[in-house]
Structure formats: C-alpha cells, structure tokens
Design a protein around this motif. Structure first.
Motif, PDB file in Angstrom:
ATOM      1  N   ASN A  85       1.097  -0.958  -0.576  1.00 19.87           N
ATOM      2  CA  ASN A  85       0.165   0.149   0.225  1.00 19.87           C
ATOM      3  C   ASN A  85       0.884   1.470   0.158  1.00 19.87           C
ATOM      4  O   ASN A  85       2.049   1.215  -0.118  1.00 19.87           O
ATOM      5  CB  ASN A  85      -0.836  -0.156   1.397  1.00 19.87           C
ATOM      6  CG  ASN A  85      -0.395  -0.288   2.525  1.00 19.87           C
ATOM      7  OD1 ASN A  85       0.870   0.020   2.912  1.00 19.87           O
ATOM      8  ND2 ASN A  85      -1.349  -0.236   3.580  1.00 19.87           N
ATOM      9  N   PHE A  86       0.381   2.191   0.202  1.00 21.63           N
ATOM     10  CA  PHE A  86       0.925   3.459  -0.440  1.00 21.63           C
ATOM     11  C   PHE A  86       1.880   4.484   0.978  1.00 21.63           C
ATOM     12  O   PHE A  86       3.382   4.565   1.414  1.00 21.63           O
ATOM     13  CB  PHE A  86       0.022   4.692  -0.569  1.00 21.63           C
ATOM     14  CG  PHE A  86       0.367   6.118  -0.263  1.00 21.63           C
ATOM     15  CD1 PHE A  86       1.464   6.429  -1.445  1.00 21.63           C
ATOM     16  CD2 PHE A  86       0.353   7.086   0.646  1.00 21.63           C
ATOM     17  CE1 PHE A  86       1.955   8.080  -1.784  1.00 21.63           C
ATOM     18  CE2 PHE A  86       0.847   8.707   0.552  1.00 21.63           C
ATOM     19  CZ  PHE A  86       1.783   8.761  -0.686  1.00 21.63           C
ATOM     20  N   SER A 118       6.021   4.860   0.739  1.00 17.95           N
ATOM     21  CA  SER A 118       6.542   6.030   1.306  1.00 17.95           C
ATOM     22  C   SER A 118       7.694   5.432   2.586  1.00 17.95           C
ATOM     23  O   SER A 118       8.455   6.166   3.074  1.00 17.95           O
ATOM     24  CB  SER A 118       5.160   6.133   1.872  1.00 17.95           C
ATOM     25  OG  SER A 118       4.503   7.010   0.863  1.00 17.95           O
ATOM     26  N   ARG A 119       7.249   4.689   3.676  1.00 22.01           N
ATOM     27  CA  ARG A 119       8.407   4.310   5.066  1.00 22.01           C
ATOM     28  C   ARG A 119       9.727   3.275   4.073  1.00 22.01           C
ATOM     29  O   ARG A 119      10.534   3.735   4.564  1.00 22.01           O
ATOM     30  CB  ARG A 119       7.394   2.640   6.132  1.00 22.01           C
ATOM     31  CG  ARG A 119       6.835   3.769   7.117  1.00 22.01           C
ATOM     32  CD  ARG A 119       5.825   2.775   8.207  1.00 22.01           C
ATOM     33  NE  ARG A 119       5.339   1.379   7.110  1.00 22.01           N
ATOM     34  CZ  ARG A 119       4.474   2.055   7.020  1.00 22.01           C
ATOM     35  NH1 ARG A 119       3.343   2.915   7.291  1.00 22.01           N
ATOM     36  NH2 ARG A 119       3.567   0.369   6.353  1.00 22.01           N
ATOM     37  N   VAL A 120       9.598   3.068   3.473  1.00 22.21           N
ATOM     38  CA  VAL A 120      10.423   2.371   2.230  1.00 22.21           C
ATOM     39  C   VAL A 120      11.276   3.274   1.772  1.00 22.21           C
ATOM     40  O   VAL A 120      12.079   3.668   1.568  1.00 22.21           O
ATOM     41  CB  VAL A 120      10.157   1.433   1.584  1.00 22.21           C
ATOM     42  CG1 VAL A 120      11.112   0.877   0.990  1.00 22.21           C
ATOM     43  CG2 VAL A 120       9.526  -0.415   1.792  1.00 22.21           C
ATOM     44  N   ALA A 165      17.131   8.073   3.748  1.00 20.94           N
ATOM     45  CA  ALA A 165      17.557   8.384   5.119  1.00 20.94           C
ATOM     46  C   ALA A 165      19.189   7.315   5.372  1.00 20.94           C
ATOM     47  O   ALA A 165      20.021   8.035   5.421  1.00 20.94           O
ATOM     48  CB  ALA A 165      16.716   8.010   6.052  1.00 20.94           C
ATOM     49  N   GLU A 166      19.279   6.401   4.669  1.00 26.40           N
ATOM     50  CA  GLU A 166      20.108   5.567   4.637  1.00 26.40           C
ATOM     51  C   GLU A 166      21.450   6.086   3.744  1.00 26.40           C
ATOM     52  O   GLU A 166      22.060   6.285   3.581  1.00 26.40           O
ATOM     53  CB  GLU A 166      19.914   4.435   4.300  1.00 26.40           C
ATOM     54  CG  GLU A 166      19.648   3.385   5.588  1.00 26.40           C
ATOM     55  CD  GLU A 166      20.243   3.653   6.384  1.00 26.40           C
ATOM     56  OE1 GLU A 166      21.960   2.893   6.789  1.00 26.40           O
ATOM     57  OE2 GLU A 166      19.611   2.753   8.031  1.00 26.40           O
TER      58      GLU A 166
END
Length: 74
Positions: A10-11, A15-17, A23-24
């Motif tokens: 899902n969206f 987005s979290r991925v 960030a990495e």
C-alpha cells in the motif's frame, strides 16, 4: 495445498520504504563527506537547539529591559 498470493504494497508501506532508503543514502553521503568521526548526533543537535533557545530568550529579556527602561525614562 493452498498457495498464498503476495499482498500488494500500500501507499504507506511504499512511503516508509522510500523514506528509509533516502535516510540511509543521506547518512552514507554525510559519512563520506565529513568522515565518520565528524558525524553529528541527535544529542549534539538537541544541545545546539537548547543553546539557541537560551540565546533567543536572553535577547528577548534584554530587549524587554531596554524597552522598560525607555518607557520609565519618559
């Protein structure tokens, strides 16, 4: 024998991925540019923010004292 079909992402998951990967990448770039010994930490950032807040408060207090002295001199 039942086979499970993979659930579509899902969206929010996508987005979290993306945020995690970004960030990495940003951390890796910072480490490469400034070196691992010069990396900023959350504690350092928080301390700098506290110091900036204290400096702003001191400036506001000085301004208030100056204005009060000007008003009382009238």
């Amino acid at each position: 024998m039942a086979t499970e079909l993979p659930q579509p992402m899902n969206f929010a998951a996508v987005s979290r991925v993306l945020v995690s990967v970004a960030a990495e990448v940003a951390t890796g770039v910072q480490r490469a540019v400034v070196g691992p010994g010069n990396m900023r930490t959350a504690r350092e950032n928080a301390w700098d923010a506290i110091q900036a807040d204290r400096a702003r408060e001191a400036a506001r207090a000085e301004t208030a004292r100056t204005v009060a002295a000007m008003v009382s001199a009238r």
